[in-house]
Motif scaffolding. Structure first.
Motif, PDB file in Angstrom:
ATOM      1  N   GLU A   2      -9.195   7.280   5.911  1.00  0.00           N
ATOM      2  CA  GLU A   2      -9.683   6.329   4.906  1.00  0.00           C
ATOM      3  C   GLU A   2      -8.529   5.999   3.960  1.00  0.00           C
ATOM      4  OE1 GLU A   2     -14.044   7.008   3.699  1.00  0.00           O
ATOM      5  OE2 GLU A   2     -13.269   8.998   4.137  1.00  0.00           O
ATOM      6  N   GLU A   3      -8.461   4.753   3.535  1.00  0.00           N
ATOM      7  CA  GLU A   3      -7.349   4.342   2.682  1.00  0.00           C
ATOM      8  C   GLU A   3      -7.651   4.605   1.217  1.00  0.00           C
ATOM      9  OE1 GLU A   3      -5.745   0.526   3.312  1.00  0.00           O
ATOM     10  OE2 GLU A   3      -5.154   1.043   5.353  1.00  0.00           O
ATOM     11  N   MET A   4      -6.592   4.668   0.438  1.00  0.00           N
ATOM     12  CA  MET A   4      -6.756   4.785  -1.015  1.00  0.00           C
ATOM     13  C   MET A   4      -7.044   3.390  -1.582  1.00  0.00           C
ATOM     14  SD  MET A   4      -4.016   6.405  -3.685  1.00  0.00           S
ATOM     15  CE  MET A   4      -3.103   4.952  -4.133  1.00  0.00           C
ATOM     16  N   ASP A   5      -7.873   3.325  -2.626  1.00  0.00           N
ATOM     17  CA  ASP A   5      -8.072   2.040  -3.305  1.00  0.00           C
ATOM     18  C   ASP A   5      -6.788   1.723  -4.048  1.00  0.00           C
ATOM     19  OD1 ASP A   5     -10.707   1.977  -2.481  1.00  0.00           O
ATOM     20  OD2 ASP A   5     -11.341   3.221  -4.182  1.00  0.00           O
ATOM     21  N   ARG A   6      -6.159   0.651  -3.672  1.00  0.00           N
ATOM     22  CA  ARG A   6      -4.890   0.288  -4.310  1.00  0.00           C
ATOM     23  C   ARG A   6      -4.628  -1.193  -4.118  1.00  0.00           C
ATOM     24  NH1 ARG A   6      -0.760  -0.361  -0.023  1.00  0.00           N
ATOM     25  NH2 ARG A   6      -1.520   0.667   1.846  1.00  0.00           N
ATOM     26  N   ARG A   7      -3.650  -1.691  -4.847  1.00  0.00           N
ATOM     27  CA  ARG A   7      -3.260  -3.090  -4.669  1.00  0.00           C
ATOM     28  C   ARG A   7      -2.150  -3.180  -3.634  1.00  0.00           C
ATOM     29  NH1 ARG A   7      -3.287  -3.632 -10.556  1.00  0.00           N
ATOM     30  NH2 ARG A   7      -5.313  -4.472 -11.139  1.00  0.00           N
TER      31      ARG A   7
ATOM     32  N   PRO B  90      -6.018   0.527  -9.267  1.00  0.00           N
ATOM     33  CA  PRO B  90      -7.421   0.684  -8.810  1.00  0.00           C
ATOM     34  C   PRO B  90      -7.758   2.102  -8.358  1.00  0.00           C
ATOM     35  CG  PRO B  90      -6.317  -1.150  -7.693  1.00  0.00           C
ATOM     36  CD  PRO B  90      -5.263  -0.379  -8.402  1.00  0.00           C
ATOM     37  N   SER B  91      -6.743   2.914  -8.065  1.00  0.00           N
ATOM     38  CA  SER B  91      -7.010   4.255  -7.523  1.00  0.00           C
ATOM     39  C   SER B  91      -7.459   5.241  -8.590  1.00  0.00           C
ATOM     40  CB  SER B  91      -5.753   4.813  -6.847  1.00  0.00           C
ATOM     41  OG  SER B  91      -4.799   5.155  -7.843  1.00  0.00           O
TER      42      SER B  91
ATOM     43  N   TYR C  15      -6.415  11.677  -2.246  1.00  0.00           N
ATOM     44  CA  TYR C  15      -7.097  10.562  -2.906  1.00  0.00           C
ATOM     45  C   TYR C  15      -8.558  10.439  -2.485  1.00  0.00           C
ATOM     46  CZ  TYR C  15      -5.540   8.169   1.391  1.00  0.00           C
ATOM     47  OH  TYR C  15      -5.277   7.828   2.699  1.00  0.00           O
ATOM     48  N   LYS C  16      -8.890  11.013  -1.305  1.00  0.00           N
ATOM     49  CA  LYS C  16     -10.289  11.056  -0.858  1.00  0.00           C
ATOM     50  C   LYS C  16     -10.431  12.282   0.011  1.00  0.00           C
ATOM     51  CE  LYS C  16     -11.708   6.277  -0.696  1.00  0.00           C
ATOM     52  NZ  LYS C  16     -11.599   5.037   0.020  1.00  0.00           N
TER      53      LYS C  16
END
Ligand code: SF4
Length: 693
Positions: free
Chosen positions: A340-345, A509-510, A526-527
């Protein structure tokens, strides 16, 4: 050290102490302690407590010091004179002139007449996104990278079946490990400890690679398939699982499409046919299949780059990804893990400024490559530079790549790069490619900059720390930022003052701040990692399921299932070229075209070599170290021979390492025999002859 250092004006971030960061001498990104003493980088040691390398580094890691202080570092911008020599100029003059020429090309031939090429010599994730962002802001779709010959193939192979890139498996959790076309002690040293942990628990190990390597010595089964035939074995194993009804029924019935299509196609891959294609004895094929049945789903299948460099590489990887799914090893710790990806720009502008109507180079020939990776085809770019494309490619900015060494068909690459009106190279050294440039800019090594890194397997994010700076050398963000300001789109697309400001924007956003990352050099999760997510949400494929057959590929006129095609050297066998050349395998002290200039490594590997079986050497009356000529359909190379032991290579197969500037194996490799899905060139399985000089 002081002798080398005296050439450079170095300022370390502190005079004494330790900076904890990640090594970027290769992609593994091991955690390291960089020791500073009296303002000098004195030592590099492993940093305990990081899951990637668990307190170990390889010899390349400590050589980051040799690279940093190297006497040949480019530290001033260079401009080529009419007589071919370079003179030092100021950074301001270099950037002013480059910006003027970029604008000139844009006005005369359109923005797409300029391309942008990212290598890996200077950085990783952010470096790529800067280049992509700059290209799109300039107005050109033409982004190239070294991924044209590494990574994209496996990425596409996996993602076409499961929708995601297989991040590295958690090998210690596996009861069975199958390695195809890889040499982990050299390519991924930290894997060795993971294998050791798994073996201690009783896990079985199968190694399938044309060349004997250290890990093969510990394997329960080691077999040497003919180069390019891994797909045949993969299909043989699929056939066995389907025909003996030994696959994971629940997973396949509920979460996949296309079983009946692969079941029909697999029928021909009897152990006898697999033996005929791959050279692996039929009994061994059955042994491997039975081990899969016994140990699945706690199994890891890991394909290395050894599978990629054929005209059917993506399909060979798809075959193995399908095999993992049939075995039930999907989204498990040791199987195909869906990170799963990190919330980021993101810095890329692919959505904001889509460019398909601009004719990205190669998107017509390799539509899947562009559609899935937003990447142009670097081999086709050479034709555009030579005026043989749909429009001219006149300018190129290359950051830390060396296509004059690493791209196939070197003679053509040199001609193409020399034909450009503007070639700018940003790098640490005056490489073969940099010598062809009009301007060379000094690049910053990983010790001279900060960057955000992701470790998908652990769902961790880490910040690399700047350790020192060299007077006159700027990080690559500064390069793109300063050029963008001169070209009039700096304020809109490169508004951040420096790399630190960029990273804050990316991370926002992370909820993870830059300060927090700095305080956790061991990285932050991060998750939390979760498995079997496909049970509660759709896989990221077009159908939302495992795709044994791909309607998406069919739409582009490509085979729906990963059909096996015998490799080029089989389909085009000729008495004129009786040997099979493989290249692209790594050496422990080098990383592609990097590190050959490190003096202490050169004492171990003073020259390149063509490695040859002793029976072949005897037939040709070639002795060890004798210089021989290797000839292919497109060129030749003169190179010393190394006669290996009988078990190291199959008779009829020769091997040459690919990264040497002085002995460029790509003079004999083809640029126009490509995988139709990813566009990869034929770098392995090249038909050649060996001549005594
Ligand atoms: S494997 Fe070696 S070169 Fe690669 S990151 Fe680790 S220490 Fe550095």
């Amino acid at each position: 050290m002081p002798e080398r250092e005296s050439k450079l004006e170095v300022k370390t971030v502190k005079s004494d102490g330790v900076v904890q960061t990640l090594c970027r001498m290769c992609d593994t990104r091991c955690a390291i302690n960089v020791h500073l003493k009296d303002g000098v980088i004195a030592d590099i040691t492993p940093f305990d407590g990081h899951p990637v390398n668990q307190g170990k580094i390889c010899p390349r890691g400590s050589a980051a010091i040799d690279q940093f202080y190297h006497i040949d570092r480019v530290t001033k911008p260079l401009k080529k004179q009419t007589d071919g020599t370079f003179v030092e100029i100021s950074r301001q003059q270099a950037l002013d002139e480059i910006a003027l020429k970029l604008n000139g090309l844009k006005q005369a031939h359109g923005a797409r007449s300029v391309g942008f090429w990212k290598g890996e010599g200077l950085g990783f994730y952010q470096q790529e996104e800067y280049v992509r962002r700059f290209g799109h802001a300039f107005g050109s779709p033409n982004y190239f990278s070294n991924d044209s010959a590494c990574y994209n193939s496996r990425y596409l192979g996996y993602s076409l079946v499961t929708g995601f890139w297989n991040s590295f498996p958690e090998f210690p959790d596996a009861d069975l490990i199958l390695l195809f076309g890889t040499n982990p002690p050299i390519c991924h040293p930290p894997f060795m400890r993971e294998f050791a942990d798994a073996r201690q628990r009783g896990a079985k190990l199968i190694v399938l690679v044309p060349r004997l390597n250290p890990i093969a010595c510990y394997a329960d089964i080691f077999a040497q398939p003919y180069p390019g035939t891994d797909g045949a074995l993969g299909w043989g194993l699929i056939r066995y699982l389907i025909e003996t009804k030994s696959y994971d029924f629940d997973l396949v019935e509920r979460y996949s499409i296309g079983l009946e299509k692969i079941a029909r196609y697999a029928k021909r891959f009897t152990p006898e046919y697999v033996e005929e294609q791959s050279g692996i004895y039929r009994d061994v094929v059955v042994d491997i299949a039975e081990m899969i049945v016994k140990y699945r789903p706690r199994m890891s299948i890991f394909p290395g780059t050894g599978l990629e460099h054929y005209e059917n590489g993506v399909n060979n990887v798809r075959t193995l990804a399908s095999l993992s799914c049939l075995a039930g090893a999907l989204d498990t710790s040791c199987g195909l893990f869906w990170p799963e990806e990190m919330d980021r720009r993101r810095l890329t502008l692919n959505d904001e400024l889509p460019f398909l109507d601009q004719g990205p180079i190669g998107a017509d020939k390799f539509p899947v490559l562009y559609d899935r990776r937003k990447e142009c085809h670097s081999m086709t770019a050479m034709d555009y530079m030579l005026g043989k494309g749909d429009y001219p490619l006149k300018g190129l900015i290359i950051s830390a790549a060396n296509p004059a060494v690493t791209n196939p068909n070197t003679a053509k690459v040199q001609k193409a790069l020399s034909n450009l009106d503007l070639l700018v190279v940003n790098d640490l050294f005056l490489t073969k490619t940099a010598r062809l440039a009009h301007y060379v800019l000094p690049g910053a090594s990983f010790l001279e900059r900060s960057e955000i890194h992701f470790h998908p397997k652990h769902q961790m994010v880490t910040l690399t720390q700047k350790v020192a700076e060299i007077s006159g050398v700027k990080d690559d963000y500064q390069l793109w930022h300063d050029l963008a300001q001169r070209l009039g789109f700096g304020e809109k697309y490169f508004p951040w003052e420096n790399e630190e400001a960029v990273m804050r924007w990316i991370l926002e956003p992370s909820g993870i701040s830059l300060e927090k990352l700095r305080n956790h050099p061991e990285g932050l999760v991060y998750k939390p990692v979760r498995y079997k997510k496909y049970k509660t949400r759709l896989l990221p494929t077009p159908s939302g399921k495992i795709e044994f057959a791909s309607a998406y590929l069919k739409k582009f006129g490509l085979a729906e299932i990963p059909e096996y095609i015998p490799p080029y050297h089989v389909r085009h066998s000729s008495p004129d070229f009786p040997f099979i050349l493989t290249t692209g395998a790594r050496k422990s002290l080098f990383y592609h075209s990097r590190h050959q200039n490190i003096a202490r490594f050169r004492t171990v590997h003073p020259t390149a070599e063509v490695e040859i079986h002793p029976d072949d050497a005897a037939d040709l009356e070639i002795t060890d170290k004798e210089v021989v000529r290797v000839v292919s359909e497109i060129g030749y190379l003169e190179i010393p021979a190394r006669v290996v032991s009988k078990s190291e290579l199959r008779k009829g197969v020769i091997e040459i390492y690919h990264g040497w500037e002085e002995w460029r194996v790509n003079f004999v490799t083809h640029d126009s025999i490509n995988d139709p899905i990813c566009g990869f060139p034929l770098l392995k399985g090249v038909p050649v002859r060996v001549e005594k000089i």
